[in-house]
Design an enzyme around this catalytic site. Structure first.
Site, PDB file in Angstrom:
ATOM      1  CD  GLU A 329      -1.593  -0.194   3.682  1.00 34.88           C
ATOM      2  OE1 GLU A 329      -2.521  -0.571   3.300  1.00 34.88           O
ATOM      3  OE2 GLU A 329      -1.104   0.287   4.791  1.00 34.88           O
ATOM      4  CB  CYS A 330       0.973   4.297   0.326  1.00 37.70           C
ATOM      5  SG  CYS A 330       1.159   6.399  -0.412  1.00 37.70           S
ATOM      6  N   GLY A 331       3.626   3.540  -0.456  1.00 35.74           N
ATOM      7  CA  GLY A 331       4.941   3.399  -0.557  1.00 35.74           C
ATOM      8  C   GLY A 331       5.372   2.039  -0.990  1.00 35.74           C
ATOM      9  CB  SER A 425      -4.157  -0.526  -3.097  1.00 34.34           C
ATOM     10  OG  SER A 425      -5.070   0.533  -2.593  1.00 34.34           O
TER      11      SER A 425
END
Length: 448
Positions: A329-331, A425
């Site tokens: 997620e993200c990073g 995501s």
């Protein structure tokens, strides 16, 4: 005992003062810290100040019953009698201009907690009283029992502002913090620099604790905390517990990847998972695990170092090609892409990720699963948040796990790129707001 430390707005010194209070009170008490809202950074300061892992309370993610359950559960885990809650933005700032969802006031109400209001009094005396009076009168259910005056120029300024507030609002002022450059800390595009990156951060925290001891009446603060009545209202379960087969989950955890809600890890443990930390920066390859969880952080700052760790990137890609579950997620999403700012990454997905000068996603998110995936089932609706300055350049039509009902996602209100058993995501999940997250991930870790 409990207290909410709320500000009249952002940048009034909440984190510095809250962390200083936590540090000062931890000298003789077991303190359990909390942060209102979806925040990974401020809690790292709380954790270093108290020795107890800071938890997030959020009325967008949680019902009132879950807020109470999460609060009491955290105190029980840390064996603390004192819960100190740092607010977010202004006391009443939330999603709606008139409602309470997502604001600090909603947490104070759910826990029936007294509030200490932090006011920036630069160039203010009588006007400080007007501000306090307005905050007290806006919602009679909020118990503002004390005021801390920040940014006071000198002793004379403090005493005048204190007299104005106490005389005109009938609210005690429990201290005033002077203007000092040493009470500020470096900022970054996502807010305060995470404490895990700063070797000298304990020096800052010790300084903040000392300033609090010298300028705030901690006895008066604790008396306000003691006035808290027993928390009434229902309690509700926090997440699903469905997996009973033991699995090992590798969690990327180092100075690059550190954005995890503690409840996410504990929800995995409640679903028979053993958490195995590893470092994409320092380790040569992933450990012997059944699934991988790569959370958020700052991979763009360490993109060269991540690129240079060829063996780690190869082992993650092989894990993916073997169709083992990977959730990023993200990073973590950026790390799983082909590149970050032209530095090669894991290439699980061939798309490049790029940093931009403008925020690309800053919102609470409501997401609906449009396909079965490793953390949710088709039709599941869960809540999360996004906050990123990066974007993924999608040049074809990948399969997405989620349709974004509120928020932006990766592209065209879609998020959660899927390939084999990997999902990446931009949405940060919280186990309470995505109750099937841990049970689904752990079951997918062995059900292959």
């Amino acid at each position: 005992m409990r207290i909410v430390l709320a500000g009249t707005g952002s940048a009034v010194g909440k984190t510095t003062i809250s962390t200083g209070i936590m540090k000062a009170l931890s000298e003789e008490n077991k303190v359990q810290p909390f942060k209102v809202g979806p925040d990974y950074i401020d809690p790292t300061y709380h954790t270093l100040a108290t020795g107890n892992r800071s938890r997030n309370l959020d009325s967008f993610f949680m019902s009132e019953g879950q807020i109470r359950e999460a609060f009491e559960r955290a105190l029980n885990i840390s064996n603390s009698q004192m819960g100190i809650i740092e607010g977010v933005r202004g006391l009443y700032e939330g999603i709606s201009p008139v409602g309470d969802v997502g604001n600090t006031a909603s947490i104070a109400k759910a826990l029936d907690a007294p509030v200490i209001l932090i006011v920036n009094t630069r160039s203010l005396v009588k006007s400080a009283a007007a501000i306090v009076l307005g905050f007290k009168n806006l919602d009679p259910q909020i118990k503002i029992e004390g005021v801390i005056l920040n940014m006071v120029k000198n002793r004379r300024h403090y005493l005048k502002a204190k007299e104005a507030v106490e005389t005109l609002t009938k609210t005690q002022v429990i201290g005033g913090i002077p203007r000092e450059d040493s009470l500020t800390v470096e900022q970054r595009h996502l807010g305060l620099v995470p404490a895990v990156e700063r070797e000298n951060i304990l020096g800052f925290i010790n300084k903040w604790g000392q300033v609090v001891q010298e300028n705030i009446d901690l006895d008066a603060l604790q008396e306000i905390m003691k006035s808290s009545s027993k928390i009434s209202g229902n309690r509700e379960s926090l997440w699903e517990k469905r997996n009973t087969k033991k699995v090992k989950i590798g969690v990327a955890l180092d100075e690059i990847f550190s954005f995890y809600y503690q409840e996410n890890l504990e929800a995995l443990e409640d679903n028979s998972a053993e958490i195995i930390p590893f470092s994409p920066y320092h380790d040569e390859e992933i450990p012997d695990v059944d699934a991988i969880y790569i959370g958020g952080g700052y991979p763009e700052i360490f993109s060269k170092e991540l690129e240079n760790n060829h063996s780690m990137r190869y082992s993650i890609r092989k894990f993916h090609l073997d169709e083992r579950p990977i959730y990023g997620e993200c990073g973590g999403l950026m790390y799983l892409m082909g590149s970050i700012n032209n530095h090669e990454m894991c290439d699980v997905f061939h798309y490049p990720s790029l940093m931009t000068n403008k925020v690309q996603g800053l919102s609470y998110v409501i997401s609906k699963a449009q396909n079965d995936n490793i953390i949710s089932k088709e039709g599941d609706i869960y809540r999360g948040h996004e906050f990123h300055y990066s974007k993924v350049v999608v040049d074809d039509k990948p399969k997405f796990a989620f349709k974004i009902l509120r928020g932006r996602g990766i592209i065209d209100s879609k998020d959660g790129i899927m390939l084999k058993n990997t999902v990446a995501s931009y949405v940060h999940t919280h186990a309470v707001a995505c109750p099937g997250f841990a049970s689904n991930l752990t079951r997918n870790a062995w059900d292959l």
